[in-house]
Scaffold this active site. Structure first.
Site, mmCIF file in Angstrom:
data_model
loop_
_atom_site.group_PDB
_atom_site.id
_atom_site.type_symbol
_atom_site.label_atom_id
_atom_site.label_comp_id
_atom_site.label_asym_id
_atom_site.label_seq_id
_atom_site.Cartn_x
_atom_site.Cartn_y
_atom_site.Cartn_z
ATOM 1 N N ASP A 182 0.864 -1.166 0.000
ATOM 2 C CA ASP A 182 0.000 0.000 0.000
ATOM 3 C C ASP A 182 0.915 1.234 0.000
ATOM 4 O O ASP A 182 2.138 1.109 -0.052
ATOM 5 C CB ASP A 182 -0.989 -0.013 1.172
ATOM 6 C CG ASP A 182 -0.307 0.046 2.530
ATOM 7 O OD1 ASP A 182 0.877 0.448 2.597
ATOM 8 O OD2 ASP A 182 -0.951 -0.303 3.524
ATOM 9 N N SER A 183 0.304 2.417 0.044
ATOM 10 C CA SER A 183 1.109 3.632 -0.109
ATOM 11 C C SER A 183 2.141 3.767 1.013
ATOM 12 O O SER A 183 3.253 4.248 0.790
ATOM 13 C CB SER A 183 0.198 4.859 -0.157
ATOM 14 O OG SER A 183 -0.549 4.951 1.043
#
Lengths: 418, 120
Positions: B79-80
């Site tokens: 994820d980010s």
């Protein structure tokens, strides 16, 4: 009014990982204390605590791999890991991992912590001092925030109901269970996953409680004897770590799905001391009022209480609580049994109220009061049976669990046999 | 004014002495030119190995999935926040600084190897 019952239990304690594993040791009077292994203790006064025993998962040891993948585990503080492990046990015990959206919308989570990610705050601060702020992990904040057990558990099971976390020092676990039960009673949810977790056995944690003169310091040679509530030779509490989580459920909801019901959350009381940041008011009035309020909500009389799981931290405050209990029970004091399981588990701070609620529930299930160990030379004379050094098999239909925290915050929860 | 000689440390820094350094550079440069292609490849493959190790460790993925065009987010489950942490791990491993705007261009394993090879 909607009734709330307990349908699932989960424990990670210094005695063992697992409800039955912990309970067996507790009834046998086993101490979870030992020398601290988590960090080099050469600079702190107290070098012993009740640590969770890590291992391969056999013989009650805690195997982190059983609860979280290594890559996910790296991103969270230990208090979150313990909280997730206890929550996982509890939902599986309750058989409550619904796949349908309607059930998930009606299931919430309220698992708190007294201090939260103290270990990661300590480690990250030290690392930042050495390498600079650019090296601070993006997972540091979400891995240390107290409400992230509730967040993680909701994500894991898709529970979309109320998502909340209590922070009331050593009353956290009790407040979480009491408040979560209220959410169910009020109709905000049908099922709540509630409890507390703590993992503050690190240098800054021990140093801080040492400076506050709260920890036992004199029993480095025999740590298992250090936690001794009501004993004349007690000299402070022994820090513990772990988590306790319960599944609370609206009674008709639990009955309709044929769930196993451990006990009912019959009453819950809260109060404030308005006295001192760390010491309880000397007359025990705060504790007295929280117990009285819980009895009132339960619609019970003082004489109905069979077992009390005391806050009993192995400090001078033990006698203050005892005075409050004697005042509450009056002539019935001689009929009740009261023990401090902190004599075995140590003080799990924000998780204490939750694990002790579970011990109170199991006391009702098995009709036995766990002992207060190391009570060799009582500092008090009381008509109450303190279950000194030996479990007491007896009728237990109603059990009360007390938790009192720094800041003068008190909670009492009453469980009743269904 | 006191004459301190041609090699005197006037402001603390050790003096740079062209006469000694030039031939050294020449020798190094010559060697490099002779096997420029090999050298670049060796650097790339060393960087790739180290980047791959970091990716496998941080994202918990099978090494075989970490291919040239594998996207950290679309193919490797990041994820980010994972990508931020990955970039930090690259900085630490290679002793470089990757500015935020440059970090945003590093989307795949190949992007990372290319960027780091050029930066080191």
């Amino acid at each position: 009014m909607r009734r709330v019952v307990v349908t699932g239990l989960g424990l990670v304690t210094p005695l063992a990982c697992g409800v039955e594993e912990t309970w067996t040791r507790l009834l046998d009077g086993v101490s979870g204390a030992g020398k601290i292994t988590a960090f080099d203790t050469s600079r702190v006064t107290t070098d012993y605590a009740c640590e969770v025993k890590h291992g391969d998962g056999t013989d009650g040891t805690f195997n982190a791999d059983d609860w979280m993948e290594p890559k996910e585990r790296r991103k969270v503080d230990d208090f979150i890991l313990y909280g997730i492990a206890a929550a996982d046990q509890a939902v599986k015990d309750a058989g409550w991992t619904p796949e349908d959206e309607a059930s998930r919308l009606r299931t919430g989570v309220m698992i708190g912590s007294g201090i939260g990610g103290l270990k990661s705050i300590e480690a990250t601060t030290l690392m930042m001092a050495e390498k600079g702020p650019r090296r601070v992990s993006p997972f540091f904040i979400p891995g240390a925030l107290i409400n992230l057990i509730s967040g993680q558990v909701s994500i894991r099971y898709g529970f979309k109901g109320p998502n909340h976390a209590v922070v009331t020092a050593c009353s956290t676990g009790a407040h979480a269970i009491g408040d979560a039960a209220r959410l169910i009673k009020f109709g905000d949810a049908d099922v709540m996953i509630a409890g507390g977790a703590e993992a503050a056995i690190c240098e800054i944690g021990i140093a801080g409680f040492n400076s506050a003169r709260a920890l036992s310091t004199k029993r480095s040679d025999e740590p298992e004897k250090a936690s001794r509530p009501y004993d004349a030779d007690r000299d402070g509490f022994v820090m513990g770590e772990g988590a306790g989580v319960v599944v609370l459920e609206e009674y008709e909801h639990a009955k309709a799905r044929g769930a196993k019901i451990y006990a009912e959350v019959a009453g819950y009381g809260l109060s404030g001391d308005a006295y001192h940041i760390t010491a309880p008011s000397e007359d025990g009035d705060g504790g007295y009022r929280s117990m009285q309020a819980a009895l009132g909500h339960a619609g019970l009389e003082p004489g109905d209480i069979d077992y009390i799981n005391a806050h009993g931290t192995s400090t001078m405050a033990d006698t203050i609580e005892l005075t409050a209990v004697e005042r509450l029970l009056g002539d019935n004091a001689g009929k009740a049994t009261m023990s401090s399981t902190k004599s075995m588990t140590g003080h799990l701070l924000g998780a204490a109220g939750a694990i002790e609620a579970i011990f109170s529930i199991l006391a009702i299930r098995d009709q036995v009061a766990p002992p207060t160990i190391n009570l060799d030379n009582p500092a008090v004379e009381t008509p109450l049976d303190l279950a000194a050094n030996k479990k007491v098999e007896r009728k237990i239909d109603v059990a009360l669990s007390n938790s009192f925290g720094f800041g003068g915050t008190n909670a009492s929860v009453i469980f009743r046999k269904v | 004014m006191v004459y301190l000689g041609p090699h005197a440390p006037i402001w603390g820094e050790p003096p740079r002495i062209r006469g000694i350094q030039e031939p050294r550079r020449g020798i190094k440069g010559k060697t490099r030119v002779a096997s420029a292609q090999n050298y670049e490849e060796r650097i790339m493959s060393d960087v790739a190995d180290r980047v791959k190790k970091i990716v496998v460790e941080h994202l918990g993925v099978d090494e075989a999935k970490v291919t040239e065009n594998a996207s950290f987010i679309d193919d490797l489950g990041a994820d980010s926040l994972d990508t931020v942490e990955l970039v930090m791990a690259f900085e630490e491993e290679f002793g470089i600084e990757i500015p935020d705007d440059a970090a945003e261009t590093i989307q795949t394993f190949g992007d990372a190897v290319k960027f780091i090879s050029e930066a080191t």
